[in-house]
Design a protein around this motif. Structure first.
Motif, PDB file in Angstrom:
ATOM      1  N   ASP A  20      69.256  45.241  89.252  1.00 17.05           N
ATOM      2  CA  ASP A  20      69.442  43.807  89.463  1.00 17.05           C
ATOM      3  C   ASP A  20      70.258  43.615  90.746  1.00 17.05           C
ATOM      4  O   ASP A  20      71.144  44.414  91.042  1.00 17.05           O
ATOM      5  CB  ASP A  20      70.219  43.199  88.285  1.00 17.05           C
ATOM      6  N   LYS A  32      55.058  39.432  89.994  1.00 25.11           N
ATOM      7  CA  LYS A  32      56.419  39.739  89.547  1.00 25.11           C
ATOM      8  C   LYS A  32      56.449  40.050  88.050  1.00 25.11           C
ATOM      9  O   LYS A  32      55.829  39.347  87.261  1.00 25.11           O
ATOM     10  CB  LYS A  32      57.329  38.535  89.842  1.00 25.11           C
ATOM     11  N   PHE A  33      57.163  41.119  87.699  1.00 32.40           N
ATOM     12  CA  PHE A  33      57.393  41.440  86.281  1.00 32.40           C
ATOM     13  C   PHE A  33      58.876  41.356  85.955  1.00 32.40           C
ATOM     14  O   PHE A  33      59.681  41.840  86.753  1.00 32.40           O
ATOM     15  CB  PHE A  33      56.871  42.835  85.947  1.00 32.40           C
ATOM     16  N   PRO A  34      59.265  40.765  84.808  1.00 31.91           N
ATOM     17  CA  PRO A  34      58.347  40.161  83.854  1.00 31.91           C
ATOM     18  C   PRO A  34      57.702  38.894  84.414  1.00 31.91           C
ATOM     19  O   PRO A  34      58.335  38.165  85.159  1.00 31.91           O
ATOM     20  CB  PRO A  34      59.258  39.828  82.662  1.00 31.91           C
ATOM     21  N   ARG A  39      57.013  35.560  83.479  1.00 33.65           N
ATOM     22  CA  ARG A  39      57.527  34.690  82.409  1.00 33.65           C
ATOM     23  C   ARG A  39      56.606  33.519  82.098  1.00 33.65           C
ATOM     24  O   ARG A  39      56.888  32.709  81.223  1.00 33.65           O
ATOM     25  CB  ARG A  39      58.930  34.181  82.795  1.00 33.65           C
ATOM     26  N   LEU A  92      65.885  37.334  77.144  1.00 33.58           N
ATOM     27  CA  LEU A  92      66.828  37.589  78.248  1.00 33.58           C
ATOM     28  C   LEU A  92      67.899  36.507  78.360  1.00 33.58           C
ATOM     29  O   LEU A  92      69.018  36.780  78.786  1.00 33.58           O
ATOM     30  CB  LEU A  92      66.068  37.696  79.585  1.00 33.58           C
ATOM     31  N   PHE A 100      57.576  43.921  76.989  1.00 39.49           N
ATOM     32  CA  PHE A 100      57.599  44.095  78.458  1.00 39.49           C
ATOM     33  C   PHE A 100      56.335  44.846  78.909  1.00 39.49           C
ATOM     34  O   PHE A 100      55.726  44.508  79.923  1.00 39.49           O
ATOM     35  CB  PHE A 100      58.838  44.883  78.892  1.00 39.49           C
ATOM     36  N   ARG A 153      52.773  43.653  81.147  1.00 39.59           N
ATOM     37  CA  ARG A 153      52.088  44.301  82.281  1.00 39.59           C
ATOM     38  C   ARG A 153      50.601  44.465  81.976  1.00 39.59           C
ATOM     39  O   ARG A 153      49.751  44.242  82.834  1.00 39.59           O
ATOM     40  CB  ARG A 153      52.721  45.674  82.568  1.00 39.59           C
ATOM     41  N   ARG A 192      59.179  44.782  90.568  1.00 32.14           N
ATOM     42  CA  ARG A 192      59.422  45.519  89.320  1.00 32.14           C
ATOM     43  C   ARG A 192      58.092  45.894  88.649  1.00 32.14           C
ATOM     44  O   ARG A 192      57.108  45.176  88.748  1.00 32.14           O
ATOM     45  CB  ARG A 192      60.219  44.716  88.292  1.00 32.14           C
ATOM     46  N   SER A 201      61.051  50.053  85.889  1.00 40.26           N
ATOM     47  CA  SER A 201      62.060  49.166  85.285  1.00 40.26           C
ATOM     48  C   SER A 201      61.909  49.180  83.774  1.00 40.26           C
ATOM     49  O   SER A 201      62.896  49.204  83.032  1.00 40.26           O
ATOM     50  CB  SER A 201      61.881  47.713  85.757  1.00 40.26           C
ATOM     51  N   GLY A 202      60.651  49.135  83.326  1.00 39.52           N
ATOM     52  CA  GLY A 202      60.390  49.109  81.887  1.00 39.52           C
ATOM     53  C   GLY A 202      61.035  50.290  81.181  1.00 39.52           C
ATOM     54  O   GLY A 202      61.674  50.147  80.131  1.00 39.52           O
ATOM     55  N   TYR A 250      65.403  50.355  81.826  1.00 41.89           N
ATOM     56  CA  TYR A 250      66.267  49.411  81.100  1.00 41.89           C
ATOM     57  C   TYR A 250      66.277  49.700  79.606  1.00 41.89           C
ATOM     58  O   TYR A 250      67.303  49.572  78.948  1.00 41.89           O
ATOM     59  CB  TYR A 250      65.849  47.958  81.379  1.00 41.89           C
ATOM     60  N   GLU A 297      72.130  36.601  82.463  1.00 42.88           N
ATOM     61  CA  GLU A 297      71.095  37.133  81.581  1.00 42.88           C
ATOM     62  C   GLU A 297      71.535  38.435  80.926  1.00 42.88           C
ATOM     63  O   GLU A 297      72.413  39.133  81.417  1.00 42.88           O
ATOM     64  CB  GLU A 297      69.796  37.360  82.370  1.00 42.88           C
ATOM     65  N   TYR A 306      71.553  42.158  80.077  1.00 41.74           N
ATOM     66  CA  TYR A 306      71.507  43.342  80.956  1.00 41.74           C
ATOM     67  C   TYR A 306      72.351  43.176  82.223  1.00 41.74           C
ATOM     68  O   TYR A 306      72.553  44.130  82.941  1.00 41.74           O
ATOM     69  CB  TYR A 306      70.078  43.711  81.406  1.00 41.74           C
TER      70      TYR A 306
END
Ligand code: TMP
Length: 214
Positions: A13, A36-38, A40, A52, A68, A72, A93, A97-98, A101, A145, A147
């Motif tokens: 982040d 962009k992931f996630p 939303r 989140l 998550f 994708r 991401r 990242s999946g 995290y 958020e 994390y």
């Protein structure tokens, strides 16, 4: 016509990923689209957003991990079609990242291999930039958020290192992953590095047409 290239910008982040993905897409002059992931905007993405942002919205670690990944998978065909039409796709991401995290939570049974499993079969990036800076994972001033805490980011950073060591062979790392330390570099300097490495990669690998998969 050869396929477009899948370019990923990854990192912790607050390392400037979203700024850099947007600048890269812009500098590729209409030849690339941004994902962009996630994401939303979908129903699954809505649940992820709730998880989140709402501390009282509880989900088991395994369930949010799978969401998550599902997020994708729901875009996977669109990405593949775009690439097949000769357009590049720049990701903000993705799979790394999946894994990082979720593994950073150190939930019993959720080791790196467990975390990597649901993404098996997704397209693998042609070129990944991993952004870090001396302070990421240590700095203060994260947002609100889940994390976004200093302690957790330090654990995520360790997991990213473990992922690249565990899953990626030296030859793949050498030609497909760029580790970029952005300490003391301006946005423009980082962008110039990312842009020139990307255009050079595209030029050198113009003929590569087969897809790679996780
Ligand atoms: P964002 O800040 O880039 O929108 O990402 C939201 C958070 O979700 C960020 O802390 C990283 C985390 N994340 C996962 O835990 N798993 C994933 O698969 C992805 C893509 C992000």
């Amino acid at each position: 016509m050869t396929r477009g290239k899948l370019i990923l910008i990854e990192g912790l982040d607050r390392t400037g990923k979203s700024t850099q993905t947007a600048k890269l897409v812009e500098s590729l002059n209409g030849e690339a689209s941004l994902v962009k992931f996630p994401d939303r905007s979908t129903q699954i993405g809505g649940l992820i957003h709730q998880y989140l942002t709402e501390p009282d919205f509880h989900l088991p670690d395994q369930a949010i991990h799978l969401l998550f990944s599902a997020n994708r998978w729901e875009v996977a065909q669109t990405i593949k079609k775009t690439l097949a039409q000769g357009k590049h796709v720049v990701l903000d991401r993705y799979v790394y990242s999946g894994i990082a995290y979720s593994a950073a939570k150190q939930t019993p049974g959720m080791d790196l291999r467990w975390c990597a499993q649901p993404d098996k079969g997704l397209l693998k990036p042609d070129l990944t930039f991993f952004l870090s800076n001396a302070e990421s994972g240590l700095r203060q001033g994260f947002g609100e958020e889940r994390y976004e805490s200093t302690e957790f980011q330090a654990k995520v950073r360790e997991q990213f290192v473990a992922i690249f060591d565990t899953f990626e062979e030296a030859a793949y790392k050498k030609s497909h992953i760029v580790f970029l330390d952005t300490t003391n570099q301006s946005i423009t300097q980082v962008h110039e590095l990312v842009h020139s490495a990307t255009t050079e990669f595209i030029r050198k690998n113009a003929e590569i047409d087969e897809f790679m998969y996780f």
